[in-house]
Structure formats: C-alpha cells, structure tokens
Motif scaffolding. Structure first.
Motif, PDB file in Angstrom:
ATOM      1  N   LEU A 155     -37.534 -75.588  -1.996  1.00 15.99           N
ATOM      2  CA  LEU A 155     -38.246 -76.327  -3.036  1.00 15.99           C
ATOM      3  C   LEU A 155     -37.463 -77.485  -3.646  1.00 15.99           C
ATOM      4  O   LEU A 155     -37.994 -78.204  -4.488  1.00 15.99           O
ATOM      5  CB  LEU A 155     -38.658 -75.354  -4.162  1.00 15.99           C
ATOM      6  CG  LEU A 155     -39.553 -74.184  -3.731  1.00 15.99           C
ATOM      7  CD1 LEU A 155     -39.895 -73.316  -4.932  1.00 15.99           C
ATOM      8  CD2 LEU A 155     -40.810 -74.677  -3.047  1.00 15.99           C
ATOM      9  N   GLY A 156     -36.218 -77.687  -3.273  1.00 12.60           N
ATOM     10  CA  GLY A 156     -35.460 -78.834  -3.783  1.00 12.60           C
ATOM     11  C   GLY A 156     -35.940 -80.128  -3.156  1.00 12.60           C
ATOM     12  O   GLY A 156     -36.165 -80.211  -1.945  1.00 12.60           O
ATOM     13  N   SER A 157     -36.096 -81.167  -3.956  1.00 10.65           N
ATOM     14  CA  SER A 157     -36.652 -82.436  -3.454  1.00 10.65           C
ATOM     15  C   SER A 157     -35.830 -83.027  -2.320  1.00 10.65           C
ATOM     16  O   SER A 157     -36.380 -83.538  -1.330  1.00 10.65           O
ATOM     17  CB  SER A 157     -36.720 -83.458  -4.599  1.00 10.65           C
ATOM     18  OG  SER A 157     -37.505 -82.978  -5.651  1.00 10.65           O
ATOM     19  N   GLU A 158     -34.500 -83.008  -2.451  1.00  7.11           N
ATOM     20  CA  GLU A 158     -33.667 -83.592  -1.402  1.00  7.11           C
ATOM     21  C   GLU A 158     -33.818 -82.826  -0.095  1.00  7.11           C
ATOM     22  O   GLU A 158     -33.848 -83.419   0.983  1.00  7.11           O
ATOM     23  CB  GLU A 158     -32.209 -83.623  -1.857  1.00  7.11           C
ATOM     24  CG  GLU A 158     -31.952 -84.626  -2.981  1.00  7.11           C
ATOM     25  CD  GLU A 158     -30.490 -84.725  -3.355  1.00  7.11           C
ATOM     26  OE1 GLU A 158     -29.700 -83.858  -2.914  1.00  7.11           O
ATOM     27  OE2 GLU A 158     -30.136 -85.656  -4.097  1.00  7.11           O
ATOM     28  N   ALA A 159     -33.906 -81.495  -0.182  1.00 11.59           N
ATOM     29  CA  ALA A 159     -34.094 -80.695   1.023  1.00 11.59           C
ATOM     30  C   ALA A 159     -35.449 -80.986   1.657  1.00 11.59           C
ATOM     31  O   ALA A 159     -35.572 -81.110   2.883  1.00 11.59           O
ATOM     32  CB  ALA A 159     -33.972 -79.202   0.680  1.00 11.59           C
ATOM     33  N   ILE A 160     -36.477 -81.104   0.815  1.00 19.36           N
ATOM     34  CA  ILE A 160     -37.818 -81.406   1.330  1.00 19.36           C
ATOM     35  C   ILE A 160     -37.845 -82.771   2.005  1.00 19.36           C
ATOM     36  O   ILE A 160     -38.416 -82.951   3.091  1.00 19.36           O
ATOM     37  CB  ILE A 160     -38.856 -81.354   0.193  1.00 19.36           C
ATOM     38  CG1 ILE A 160     -38.951 -79.933  -0.359  1.00 19.36           C
ATOM     39  CG2 ILE A 160     -40.221 -81.826   0.684  1.00 19.36           C
ATOM     40  CD1 ILE A 160     -39.825 -79.816  -1.597  1.00 19.36           C
ATOM     41  N   ALA A 161     -37.205 -83.761   1.364  1.00 20.72           N
ATOM     42  CA  ALA A 161     -37.205 -85.119   1.911  1.00 20.72           C
ATOM     43  C   ALA A 161     -36.563 -85.148   3.298  1.00 20.72           C
ATOM     44  O   ALA A 161     -37.054 -85.815   4.218  1.00 20.72           O
ATOM     45  CB  ALA A 161     -36.462 -86.053   0.964  1.00 20.72           C
ATOM     46  N   LYS A 162     -35.473 -84.399   3.481  1.00 19.11           N
ATOM     47  CA  LYS A 162     -34.799 -84.371   4.782  1.00 19.11           C
ATOM     48  C   LYS A 162     -35.683 -83.755   5.858  1.00 19.11           C
ATOM     49  O   LYS A 162     -35.615 -84.136   7.031  1.00 19.11           O
ATOM     50  CB  LYS A 162     -33.490 -83.598   4.665  1.00 19.11           C
ATOM     51  CG  LYS A 162     -32.428 -84.320   3.846  1.00 19.11           C
ATOM     52  CD  LYS A 162     -31.176 -83.457   3.697  1.00 19.11           C
ATOM     53  CE  LYS A 162     -30.134 -84.163   2.843  1.00 19.11           C
ATOM     54  NZ  LYS A 162     -28.925 -83.313   2.640  1.00 19.11           N
ATOM     55  N   LEU A 163     -36.510 -82.797   5.449  1.00 16.51           N
ATOM     56  CA  LEU A 163     -37.412 -82.168   6.402  1.00 16.51           C
ATOM     57  C   LEU A 163     -38.592 -83.086   6.735  1.00 16.51           C
ATOM     58  O   LEU A 163     -39.042 -83.147   7.888  1.00 16.51           O
ATOM     59  CB  LEU A 163     -37.923 -80.844   5.837  1.00 16.51           C
ATOM     60  CG  LEU A 163     -36.865 -79.747   5.672  1.00 16.51           C
ATOM     61  CD1 LEU A 163     -37.423 -78.585   4.863  1.00 16.51           C
ATOM     62  CD2 LEU A 163     -36.369 -79.266   7.034  1.00 16.51           C
ATOM     63  N   LEU A 164     -39.090 -83.802   5.741  1.00 15.33           N
ATOM     64  CA  LEU A 164     -40.254 -84.661   5.975  1.00 15.33           C
ATOM     65  C   LEU A 164     -39.955 -85.796   6.944  1.00 15.33           C
ATOM     66  O   LEU A 164     -40.816 -86.174   7.752  1.00 15.33           O
ATOM     67  CB  LEU A 164     -40.755 -85.229   4.645  1.00 15.33           C
ATOM     68  CG  LEU A 164     -41.431 -84.239   3.686  1.00 15.33           C
ATOM     69  CD1 LEU A 164     -41.894 -84.950   2.419  1.00 15.33           C
ATOM     70  CD2 LEU A 164     -42.610 -83.546   4.360  1.00 15.33           C
ATOM     71  N   VAL A 165     -38.747 -86.358   6.859  1.00 14.39           N
ATOM     72  CA  VAL A 165     -38.454 -87.498   7.737  1.00 14.39           C
ATOM     73  C   VAL A 165     -38.392 -87.080   9.206  1.00 14.39           C
ATOM     74  O   VAL A 165     -38.417 -87.933  10.099  1.00 14.39           O
ATOM     75  CB  VAL A 165     -37.140 -88.206   7.334  1.00 14.39           C
ATOM     76  CG1 VAL A 165     -37.250 -88.792   5.943  1.00 14.39           C
ATOM     77  CG2 VAL A 165     -35.955 -87.248   7.433  1.00 14.39           C
ATOM     78  N   LYS A 166     -38.315 -85.768   9.455  1.00 13.06           N
ATOM     79  CA  LYS A 166     -38.307 -85.285  10.835  1.00 13.06           C
ATOM     80  C   LYS A 166     -39.707 -84.913  11.326  1.00 13.06           C
ATOM     81  O   LYS A 166     -39.872 -84.409  12.437  1.00 13.06           O
ATOM     82  CB  LYS A 166     -37.404 -84.054  10.958  1.00 13.06           C
ATOM     83  CG  LYS A 166     -35.953 -84.313  10.568  1.00 13.06           C
ATOM     84  CD  LYS A 166     -35.174 -83.020  10.534  1.00 13.06           C
ATOM     85  CE  LYS A 166     -33.760 -83.255  10.019  1.00 13.06           C
ATOM     86  NZ  LYS A 166     -33.007 -81.981   9.883  1.00 13.06           N
ATOM     87  N   ALA A 167     -40.701 -85.147  10.484  1.00 13.20           N
ATOM     88  CA  ALA A 167     -42.065 -84.750  10.822  1.00 13.20           C
ATOM     89  C   ALA A 167     -42.620 -85.556  11.995  1.00 13.20           C
ATOM     90  O   ALA A 167     -42.195 -86.683  12.262  1.00 13.20           O
ATOM     91  CB  ALA A 167     -42.968 -84.930   9.608  1.00 13.20           C
ATOM     92  N   ALA A 168     -43.581 -84.964  12.668  1.00  9.53           N
ATOM     93  CA  ALA A 168     -44.246 -85.650  13.783  1.00  9.53           C
ATOM     94  C   ALA A 168     -44.982 -86.876  13.274  1.00  9.53           C
ATOM     95  O   ALA A 168     -45.362 -86.961  12.104  1.00  9.53           O
ATOM     96  CB  ALA A 168     -45.217 -84.686  14.464  1.00  9.53           C
ATOM     97  N   SER A 169     -45.199 -87.816  14.151  1.00 11.73           N
ATOM     98  CA  SER A 169     -45.886 -89.043  13.741  1.00 11.73           C
ATOM     99  C   SER A 169     -47.342 -88.775  13.383  1.00 11.73           C
ATOM    100  O   SER A 169     -47.938 -89.500  12.586  1.00 11.73           O
ATOM    101  CB  SER A 169     -45.800 -90.093  14.853  1.00 11.73           C
ATOM    102  OG  SER A 169     -46.366 -89.575  16.049  1.00 11.73           O
ATOM    103  N   ARG A 170     -47.906 -87.712  13.962  1.00  8.48           N
ATOM    104  CA  ARG A 170     -49.293 -87.355  13.641  1.00  8.48           C
ATOM    105  C   ARG A 170     -49.393 -85.852  13.412  1.00  8.48           C
ATOM    106  O   ARG A 170     -49.825 -85.091  14.292  1.00  8.48           O
ATOM    107  CB  ARG A 170     -50.232 -87.789  14.768  1.00  8.48           C
ATOM    108  CG  ARG A 170     -50.329 -89.298  14.925  1.00  8.48           C
ATOM    109  CD  ARG A 170     -51.316 -89.658  16.015  1.00  8.48           C
ATOM    110  NE  ARG A 170     -51.427 -91.096  16.191  1.00  8.48           N
ATOM    111  CZ  ARG A 170     -52.198 -91.695  17.099  1.00  8.48           C
ATOM    112  NH1 ARG A 170     -52.926 -90.935  17.928  1.00  8.48           N
ATOM    113  NH2 ARG A 170     -52.250 -93.005  17.184  1.00  8.48           N
ATOM    114  N   PRO A 171     -49.027 -85.378  12.219  1.00  8.14           N
ATOM    115  CA  PRO A 171     -49.110 -83.943  11.935  1.00  8.14           C
ATOM    116  C   PRO A 171     -50.563 -83.505  11.795  1.00  8.14           C
ATOM    117  O   PRO A 171     -51.471 -84.340  11.651  1.00  8.14           O
ATOM    118  CB  PRO A 171     -48.377 -83.798  10.588  1.00  8.14           C
ATOM    119  CG  PRO A 171     -47.732 -85.107  10.330  1.00  8.14           C
ATOM    120  CD  PRO A 171     -48.502 -86.132  11.097  1.00  8.14           C
TER     121      PRO A 171
END
Length: 401
Positions: free
Chosen positions: A150-166
């Motif tokens: 739930l930490g914002s920095e941890a979430i941000a690091k995960l989001l940038v690895k997301a697929a281009s079309r989730p």
C-alpha cells in the motif's frame, strides 16, 4: 503455566514460587519486481504506465479502507499510508473489538486487548501475553502487508512495469485498468489523469481496499512517530519457546536488586532459526502478594536455538522489602512469575526507526513548501497463578537455606 514454591530460613532467605509461560504469532512479507533473468533490463514502460506511476508517486500517500478475512471472520481496516509505506490506522470487528495499527520499515504491528487476540489473533490459550502491547501483525490477518502493498512508492514501481494494455473493467461506473502483481492487483483509471481506485491484496478472500488521496502527511507522521516510539520490545507471535527452570541470581541480602534467569529453547518455527529472531523475558517478583518489581530482558536466538535470558528487578519496592527482611530474622518467602516470548523489535533499534520517520517528516515538510513544518504529535502483563500448559516448567523448589 507452572507453579513452584518452597521456604527459606535465615536473614533474607526466601522461598520461591515460579511460573513460566510461552507464546505464538505471525508475520507479513512482500515482493517487488526486478531485472529479467540474465541481467537484461526490463522493457521500457508504456506511456500510460509511466504517467500512472508518476501520478501515484507525486502525492503524499493514500487512505485505504477494506475488510480482511481474519480466521474466516471480517475485520474492517482503515489505514493512512505515507508515500514510503509508513502507516497508522485501526482494525474494528464485531462486538466493538478494536486494534491499533502501525507500519514502519517494512513491518506491520498491532495493539489490541485480550478479546481481540483471542478472537482474531489465534491466541485463545494465552491472549494476555500480547494484550495491550504492540506485537507483529498476525498471519491470521492476510492482506495486512501495508508497506510493500500500500505504500505509494512501492505501487508506483509496480505500475511502471504494467502491460501496455492491461485488462479493463468497471469500478463503480469508472473504466479501470487491472494491473496484476504477485502480491496485489491495482485498479487504476483507464484514462488520464490516472488515479488509483482500489487495491486487491492477494491471499485468502482477496481483500479489496478502496483508495483515496491523503490530504496532508504531517499529522499522520506525527501519529506514526508516537506509536513507533513505543515499539521497543514488541512481541513476535511467530516465535515459540520452551522455557526451562527459573532460578534466582544474587538475590539474597542484596539491596541493589534480584536477577531472574530462565533458559529457553526455540521450538517453532522448524528448520533454520529465522534471521533476526529474538527472545524476550518478562518477569515479576512478588512476596505474599506484594509486588517487588518487574523486569524485562531479551537477546538474539543463536543457531542452536538455545539461550539463557536474564533480567534484574531493582528499585524502591525491592530495597524496602529487603531492608525489612534483613531487620527481621526468619523466613521471608518471595517468588517470580515469568514468560518467554518472541521479540519483534529490539528496544535498541527504536531510535533508528524514529530517525526513519523523522526523515519522512522532513521530506514531506520540504515538499510542502516554505513555512511548512513536520509538526508535533502525541503519541502480557505477567500472569500469575497455578496450572500447566504448553511450555510450562515442572514444579521445583528451593532447599532451605
């Protein structure tokens, strides 16, 4: 818990009544991404993922609300989490049961009364061992992995690895991307400006937390600091110990104090001793119902799983009683009640944890602009009686002296 007693004779000699108990617990962990096998860098993030990560990291944190399935029963969680994953909040359950929550340096802790531990902490036999003091969050509460999920920095690091079309779905009438990770799914609006809507934590029941931006981190960080300041000696219910025979060291005719000594062996978990595992002794010395003092001691668990814990009762109550005993020749019985528990936080580590929060407070004040300040803010009992139980020592007595 065992009971042992005897009688002593002579100046300051004493009888001994001993009770020793043990405890249990749970833990939480998280996982992040990394580089691909072979050391090659991961592909560059898509434009939407990069913007979403930046949007989440830009704010001071989030407020989360959701329901955890604890031992098959719902517990309502309300948490405020900073950018770096430090947090404060509450858990509420049926019957008005309540627990406080604090998270710092990658770990989550709770503080609750005996009824909460009995109902939701898996401690039906010894809830008083953890009641009304901080303890590492139990494994019976999946989804309470606050810093890594739930930490914002941890979430941000995960989001940038997301697929281009989730995958896209509807969340309360809003089109949202579902970003899947090993520890949680993140629901983010499917159009700019990208907003975090909810987090669905992996585990039994897949608890979902709704997300709302945190208005200002100053008061929250002050509250977190006050709670962290009291974490020294916090219990670790995941560690269980079998205590040995309690003994007294340098107590006879000693005005300066009485040392309680208890050997202990780590019995759970099995296998190698967990990194950083510690044991703590909590003892109380009494004489005929009169409390002469309490003490605590702790130490790291060695690789052979065996250690001896000691602590010394000292102070006015002990000195006053000993003076009276020395002035009145005869038998003066005294006894000790003690518990051996796992320890999650070495008291010596608390200053470093506070410094970590202070760095967050300084960073948030600097980010708020001129004139902003970090702000101020506030911030088992020993068990007596007879009886056996898991980890209890057999009755023993001191010979007359």
């Amino acid at each position: 818990m065992a009971h042992a007693a005897g009688r002593g004779r002579g100046r300051g000699a004493a009888a001994v009544a001993v009770a020793v108990a043990v405890a249990v617990g749970f833990a939480v962990a998280g996982d992040g991404g990394g580089r691909k096998a072979g050391g090659r860098a991961a592909p560059l993030p898509s434009a939407w993922a990069r913007q979403a990560g930046q949007a989440v990291a830009a704010g001071p944190g989030y407020r989360f609300e959701g329901t955890l399935p604890a031992d098959g029963r719902p517990v309502r969680a309300a948490l405020r989490v900073t950018k770096e994953g430090s947090a404060s909040g509450t858990l509420t359950a049926a019957g008005g049961l309540r627990a406080d929550v604090v998270a710092v340096d990658g770990r989550t802790y709770i503080k609750a009364g005996p009824a909460f531990w009995r109902a939701y902490g898996g401690e039906s036999a010894r809830p008083e061992a953890y009641a009304d003091r901080w303890a590492k969050a139990p494994a019976s509460m999946p989804g309470l992995d606050v810093p890594d999920v739930l930490g914002s920095e941890a979430i941000a690091k995960l989001l940038v690895k997301a697929a281009s079309r989730p995958p896209v779905e509807n969340v309360a009438g809003v089109r949202a991307y579902r970003v899947k990770t090993p520890d949680a799914d993140y629901l983010v609006t499917a159009s700019a400006p990208y907003r975090l809507l909810a987090v669905q934590s992996a585990g039994p029941g897949d608890p979902t937390f709704t997300a709302a931006p945190l208005a200002a981190p100053g008061p929250l960080l002050a509250e977190i600091r006050a709670r962290v300041a009291k974490l020294g000696g916090a219990a670790d219910p995941a560690l269980r110990f079998a205590p040995g025979k309690l003994s007294f060291v340098n107590c006879e005719q000693n005005l300066n104090g009485c040392t309680v000594s208890v050997p202990a062996t780590l019995t759970s978990p099995d296998g190698a001793v967990p990194a950083g595992a510690r044991a703590a002794l909590r003892a109380t010395v009494t004489s005929k119902g009169r409390r002469l003092g309490a003490c605590t001691g702790s130490g790291p668990v060695p690789s052979n799983r065996e250690l001896v814990l000691r602590c010394t009762v000292k102070g006015h109550a002990w000195r006053s009683w000993m003076r009276q005993a020395l002035d009145a020749p005869g038998a003066h019985p005294y006894g000790a009640q003690a518990r051996v528990l796992g320890e999650a936080v070495d008291p010596a580590d608390v200053p470093a944890l506070l410094a970590r929060i202070d760095r967050e407070r300084g960073a948030s004040a600097a980010g708020a602009g001129p004139g902003a300040g970090p702000g101020g803010g506030p911030g088992a009992s020993p068990q007596s009686g007879r009886g056996g139980g898991a980890g209890a020592t057999p009755p023993a007595s001191r010979p007359p002296g």
